[in-house]
Scaffold this motif. Structure first.
Motif, PDB file in Angstrom:
ATOM      1  N   ASP A  35      42.775  16.883  44.386  1.00  0.00           N
ATOM      2  CA  ASP A  35      43.318  16.272  45.424  1.00  0.00           C
ATOM      3  C   ASP A  35      42.636  15.872  46.620  1.00  0.00           C
ATOM      4  O   ASP A  35      41.691  16.952  47.029  1.00  0.00           O
ATOM      5  CB  ASP A  35      44.969  17.068  45.566  1.00  0.00           C
ATOM      6  N   ILE A  36      42.556  14.657  47.154  1.00  0.00           N
ATOM      7  CA  ILE A  36      41.890  14.435  48.292  1.00  0.00           C
ATOM      8  C   ILE A  36      42.842  14.423  49.594  1.00  0.00           C
ATOM      9  O   ILE A  36      43.572  13.575  49.673  1.00  0.00           O
ATOM     10  CB  ILE A  36      41.239  13.254  48.149  1.00  0.00           C
ATOM     11  N   PRO A  37      42.760  15.552  50.488  1.00  0.00           N
ATOM     12  CA  PRO A  37      43.867  15.717  51.204  1.00  0.00           C
ATOM     13  C   PRO A  37      43.724  14.841  52.617  1.00  0.00           C
ATOM     14  O   PRO A  37      42.509  14.534  52.766  1.00  0.00           O
ATOM     15  CB  PRO A  37      43.746  17.164  51.586  1.00  0.00           C
ATOM     16  N   CYS A  38      44.861  14.581  53.236  1.00  0.00           N
ATOM     17  CA  CYS A  38      45.047  13.969  54.659  1.00  0.00           C
ATOM     18  C   CYS A  38      45.974  14.724  55.258  1.00  0.00           C
ATOM     19  O   CYS A  38      46.890  15.381  54.867  1.00  0.00           O
ATOM     20  CB  CYS A  38      45.477  12.761  54.281  1.00  0.00           C
ATOM     21  N   LEU A  39      45.490  14.896  56.583  1.00  0.00           N
ATOM     22  CA  LEU A  39      46.341  15.535  57.686  1.00  0.00           C
ATOM     23  C   LEU A  39      46.708  14.493  58.594  1.00  0.00           C
ATOM     24  O   LEU A  39      46.116  13.920  59.223  1.00  0.00           O
ATOM     25  CB  LEU A  39      45.670  16.806  58.028  1.00  0.00           C
ATOM     26  N   LYS A  40      47.974  14.675  58.798  1.00  0.00           N
ATOM     27  CA  LYS A  40      48.611  13.521  60.001  1.00  0.00           C
ATOM     28  C   LYS A  40      49.236  14.239  60.932  1.00  0.00           C
ATOM     29  O   LYS A  40      49.997  15.276  60.874  1.00  0.00           O
ATOM     30  CB  LYS A  40      49.894  12.897  59.216  1.00  0.00           C
ATOM     31  N   GLY A  51      37.572  10.298  58.747  1.00  0.00           N
ATOM     32  CA  GLY A  51      37.133  10.714  57.481  1.00  0.00           C
ATOM     33  C   GLY A  51      35.780  11.573  57.830  1.00  0.00           C
ATOM     34  O   GLY A  51      35.090  11.361  58.647  1.00  0.00           O
ATOM     35  N   GLY A  52      35.882  12.541  56.786  1.00  0.00           N
ATOM     36  CA  GLY A  52      34.445  13.593  56.818  1.00  0.00           C
ATOM     37  C   GLY A  52      33.961  13.488  55.479  1.00  0.00           C
ATOM     38  O   GLY A  52      34.775  13.318  54.479  1.00  0.00           O
ATOM     39  N   ALA A  53      32.947  14.266  55.245  1.00  0.00           N
ATOM     40  CA  ALA A  53      32.286  14.785  54.135  1.00  0.00           C
ATOM     41  C   ALA A  53      32.213  13.338  53.324  1.00  0.00           C
ATOM     42  O   ALA A  53      32.537  13.748  51.906  1.00  0.00           O
ATOM     43  CB  ALA A  53      32.807  16.003  53.560  1.00  0.00           C
ATOM     44  N   LEU A  65      36.066  18.871  61.763  1.00  0.00           N
ATOM     45  CA  LEU A  65      37.458  17.787  61.864  1.00  0.00           C
ATOM     46  C   LEU A  65      38.508  18.896  61.830  1.00  0.00           C
ATOM     47  O   LEU A  65      39.699  18.920  62.529  1.00  0.00           O
ATOM     48  CB  LEU A  65      37.378  16.944  60.719  1.00  0.00           C
ATOM     49  N   MET A  66      38.492  19.960  60.935  1.00  0.00           N
ATOM     50  CA  MET A  66      39.579  21.053  60.866  1.00  0.00           C
ATOM     51  C   MET A  66      39.498  21.877  62.070  1.00  0.00           C
ATOM     52  O   MET A  66      40.633  22.230  62.586  1.00  0.00           O
ATOM     53  CB  MET A  66      39.291  21.804  59.620  1.00  0.00           C
ATOM     54  N   LYS A  67      38.610  22.195  62.742  1.00  0.00           N
ATOM     55  CA  LYS A  67      38.576  22.954  63.875  1.00  0.00           C
ATOM     56  C   LYS A  67      39.185  22.110  65.061  1.00  0.00           C
ATOM     57  O   LYS A  67      39.704  22.391  65.921  1.00  0.00           O
ATOM     58  CB  LYS A  67      37.057  23.415  64.559  1.00  0.00           C
ATOM     59  N   PHE A  68      38.871  20.791  65.142  1.00  0.00           N
ATOM     60  CA  PHE A  68      39.286  19.780  66.135  1.00  0.00           C
ATOM     61  C   PHE A  68      40.845  19.589  65.869  1.00  0.00           C
ATOM     62  O   PHE A  68      41.647  19.940  66.894  1.00  0.00           O
ATOM     63  CB  PHE A  68      38.943  18.291  65.980  1.00  0.00           C
ATOM     64  N   LEU A  69      41.542  19.586  64.706  1.00  0.00           N
ATOM     65  CA  LEU A  69      42.866  19.484  64.218  1.00  0.00           C
ATOM     66  C   LEU A  69      43.658  20.721  64.773  1.00  0.00           C
ATOM     67  O   LEU A  69      44.589  20.681  65.696  1.00  0.00           O
ATOM     68  CB  LEU A  69      43.317  19.046  62.920  1.00  0.00           C
ATOM     69  N   VAL A  94      49.172   7.706  69.910  1.00  0.00           N
ATOM     70  CA  VAL A  94      48.467   7.503  68.592  1.00  0.00           C
ATOM     71  C   VAL A  94      48.567   8.529  67.611  1.00  0.00           C
ATOM     72  O   VAL A  94      48.866   9.844  67.914  1.00  0.00           O
ATOM     73  CB  VAL A  94      46.913   7.608  69.320  1.00  0.00           C
ATOM     74  N   THR A  95      48.601   8.289  66.379  1.00  0.00           N
ATOM     75  CA  THR A  95      48.874   9.206  65.217  1.00  0.00           C
ATOM     76  C   THR A  95      47.621   9.057  64.548  1.00  0.00           C
ATOM     77  O   THR A  95      46.770   8.198  64.149  1.00  0.00           O
ATOM     78  CB  THR A  95      50.081   8.537  64.265  1.00  0.00           C
ATOM     79  N   LEU A  96      47.055  10.504  64.486  1.00  0.00           N
ATOM     80  CA  LEU A  96      45.819  10.621  63.578  1.00  0.00           C
ATOM     81  C   LEU A  96      46.115  10.979  62.090  1.00  0.00           C
ATOM     82  O   LEU A  96      46.823  11.762  61.747  1.00  0.00           O
ATOM     83  CB  LEU A  96      45.117  11.978  64.300  1.00  0.00           C
ATOM     84  N   TYR A  97      45.281  10.546  61.480  1.00  0.00           N
ATOM     85  CA  TYR A  97      45.236  10.588  59.902  1.00  0.00           C
ATOM     86  C   TYR A  97      43.735  10.947  59.741  1.00  0.00           C
ATOM     87  O   TYR A  97      42.858  10.058  59.709  1.00  0.00           O
ATOM     88  CB  TYR A  97      45.505   9.289  59.147  1.00  0.00           C
ATOM     89  N   THR A  98      43.759  12.193  59.329  1.00  0.00           N
ATOM     90  CA  THR A  98      42.312  12.945  59.061  1.00  0.00           C
ATOM     91  C   THR A  98      42.212  13.069  57.380  1.00  0.00           C
ATOM     92  O   THR A  98      42.898  13.842  56.984  1.00  0.00           O
ATOM     93  CB  THR A  98      42.146  13.964  59.856  1.00  0.00           C
ATOM     94  N   VAL A  99      41.303  12.582  56.805  1.00  0.00           N
ATOM     95  CA  VAL A  99      40.534  12.929  55.573  1.00  0.00           C
ATOM     96  C   VAL A  99      39.458  13.948  55.703  1.00  0.00           C
ATOM     97  O   VAL A  99      38.392  13.049  55.565  1.00  0.00           O
ATOM     98  CB  VAL A  99      40.309  11.702  54.470  1.00  0.00           C
ATOM     99  N   PRO A 100      39.596  15.050  55.828  1.00  0.00           N
ATOM    100  CA  PRO A 100      38.408  16.141  56.003  1.00  0.00           C
ATOM    101  C   PRO A 100      37.154  15.959  55.140  1.00  0.00           C
ATOM    102  O   PRO A 100      36.293  16.270  55.524  1.00  0.00           O
ATOM    103  CB  PRO A 100      39.052  17.231  56.567  1.00  0.00           C
ATOM    104  N   MET A 101      37.647  15.523  53.867  1.00  0.00           N
ATOM    105  CA  MET A 101      36.687  15.713  52.855  1.00  0.00           C
ATOM    106  C   MET A 101      36.727  14.653  51.795  1.00  0.00           C
ATOM    107  O   MET A 101      37.585  14.758  50.724  1.00  0.00           O
ATOM    108  CB  MET A 101      36.880  17.247  52.107  1.00  0.00           C
TER     109      MET A 101
END
Ligand SMILES: [Zn+2]
Length: 289
Positions: A35-40, A51-53, A65-69, A94-101
C-alpha cells in the motif's frame, strides 16, 4: 540505520494512534503490492500535496516528512506558532496530504536489497545486470524511474530497465505513477511540493509554463531555507511529478532537493535538514491559504 517501508508503517501507526487529527489511508499499490500510504491533516479548503521518496535512495525525505507531521501535530495541541508561522490559522486554511514514500519498493530494494527467493530478484538482476542495490537503486521494482514516468514531455533517457532514469515503456506505465496521478486528479490540489535529495535547491518551472507567482513563491521558500532557486535542465527537466502537475493544472508545483552530499544521505543528517525544510512547507502553506 535507514528508513524503510516497515519503519514507515510503524511510524504511521504511532502518528495516527497519537493524534486523531491525522488520518491515514492508501492511495494505491506498488508493483510488489505494498500500500502507498497518505496522511491527511488540516481543516482548510485549500489543499497542499507533499510527496517524498520518489527515488529509492532518497528515504531521508520520508524521514523528514514524518518528523514534520509529528512535530506539526504536537505543536497544534499546545502552541499557536511554529517557526514564526501562525499554525492555528494554517491548520484552518490548508489541508495537507502527505505521501511520504511514493516508491516503497524502490526504498526497500535500496535499503534491504532483494531476497534471492523474491520473484523480482532474478528478473531485475537479469535485466539490470547488478547484484548490489544499496548505492544505486532509485527506480521501482520493475527498474522504472517513477519520476520519469509522468506525462510531461515524456521520453526515453535510459533504454532499458535501470537503477535510475528509465522512463518506462509508456507514460504512466507503473502502478505507483498511476496511483499518484489518479489521487492528485481526484483531489485537485492547489499546490504541490515533491521532495527529493540532494542539492539544497528549489525547482519551480516546467517548460516555461510557470508564471510570476511561482517564481515569487520559490523565492520566498528560498529565503526561508537558504536553498537556491533553480530552473531544471537536462534529464531533470521533464517527465517528473511536478512537471506533470504544472502542465496538467497550471498551478504551482515545486521540487525541493533536500540536503547536500551523496545519496543516500545518512539518517544522521535529518536534524540538519529539518528546520530549513519545515520552513519550506510552512511557507508553502502560507502562500496556499
Ligand atoms: Zn529524486
Amino acid at each position: 540505520m535507514c528508513y524503510d517501508y516497515s519503519k514507515l508503517q510503524k511510524d504511521i501507526k504511532l502518528l495516527t494512534d497519537n493524534y486523531n487529527i491525522i488520518k491515514g489511508f492508501s492511495i494505491g499499490k506498488s508493483v510488489m503490492e505494498k500500500d502507498i500510504p497518505c496522511l491527511k491533516i488540516g481543516a482548510g479548503k485549500k489543499k497542499l500535496f507533499l510527496g517524498g521518496a520518489y527515488h529509492g535512495l532518497e528515504y531521508l525525505t520520508t524521514a523528514f516528512l514524518m518528523k514534520f507531521l509529528s512535530n506539526y501535530a504536537a505543536r497544534l495541541m499546545t502552541e499557536t506558532e511554529y517557526f514564526g508561522y501562525d499554525i492555528k490559522n494554517l491548520y484552518n486554511s490548508v489541508t495537507l496530504y502527505t505521501v511520504p514514500m511514493v516508491n516503497p519498493d524502490g526504498v526497500d530494494i535500496a535499503v534491504n536489497g532483494l531476497d534471492i527467493t523474491n520473484e523480482f530478484h532474478r528478473h531485475l538482476i537479469s535485466v539490470v545486470g547488478i547484484h548490489s542495490f544499496n548505492q544505486v537503486w532509485q527506480a521501482n521494482a520493475r527498474g522504472v524511474d517513477i519520476n520519469h514516468n509522468f506525462d510531461a514531455d515524456w521520453r526515453m533517457v535510459a533504454e532499458r530497465p535501470s537503477p535510475s532514469k528509465y522512463s518506462g515503456e509508456y507514460v504512466e506505465s507503473e502502478p505507483e505513477t498511476r496511483a499518484l496521478v489518479n489521487f492528485i486528479r481526484a483531489e485537485s490540489f492547489d499546490m504541490l511540493l515533491a521532495f527529493h535529495s540532494q542539492g539544497k535547491e528549489i525547482y519551480y518551472d516546467f517548460d516555461g509554463m510557470t508564471g510570476e507567482r511561482s517564481i515569487e513563491i520559490a523565492r520566498k521558500m528560498a529565503e526561508e531555507s537558504g536553498y537556491a532557486v533553480r530552473v531544471p535542465e537536462g534529464s531533470a527537466a521533464f517527465g517528473g511529478c511536478k512537471d506533470w502537475f504544472i502542465k496538467e493544472f497550471g498551478r504551482e508545483g515545486f521540487t525541493v532537493e533536500i540536503g547536500q552530499g551523496t545519496n543516500p544521505l545518512p539518517m544522521s543528517m535529518l536534524d540538519d535538514v529539518y528546520e530549513e525544510n519545515a520552513k519550506i512547507i510552512l511557507c508553502a502553506m502560507n502562500e496556499c491559504k
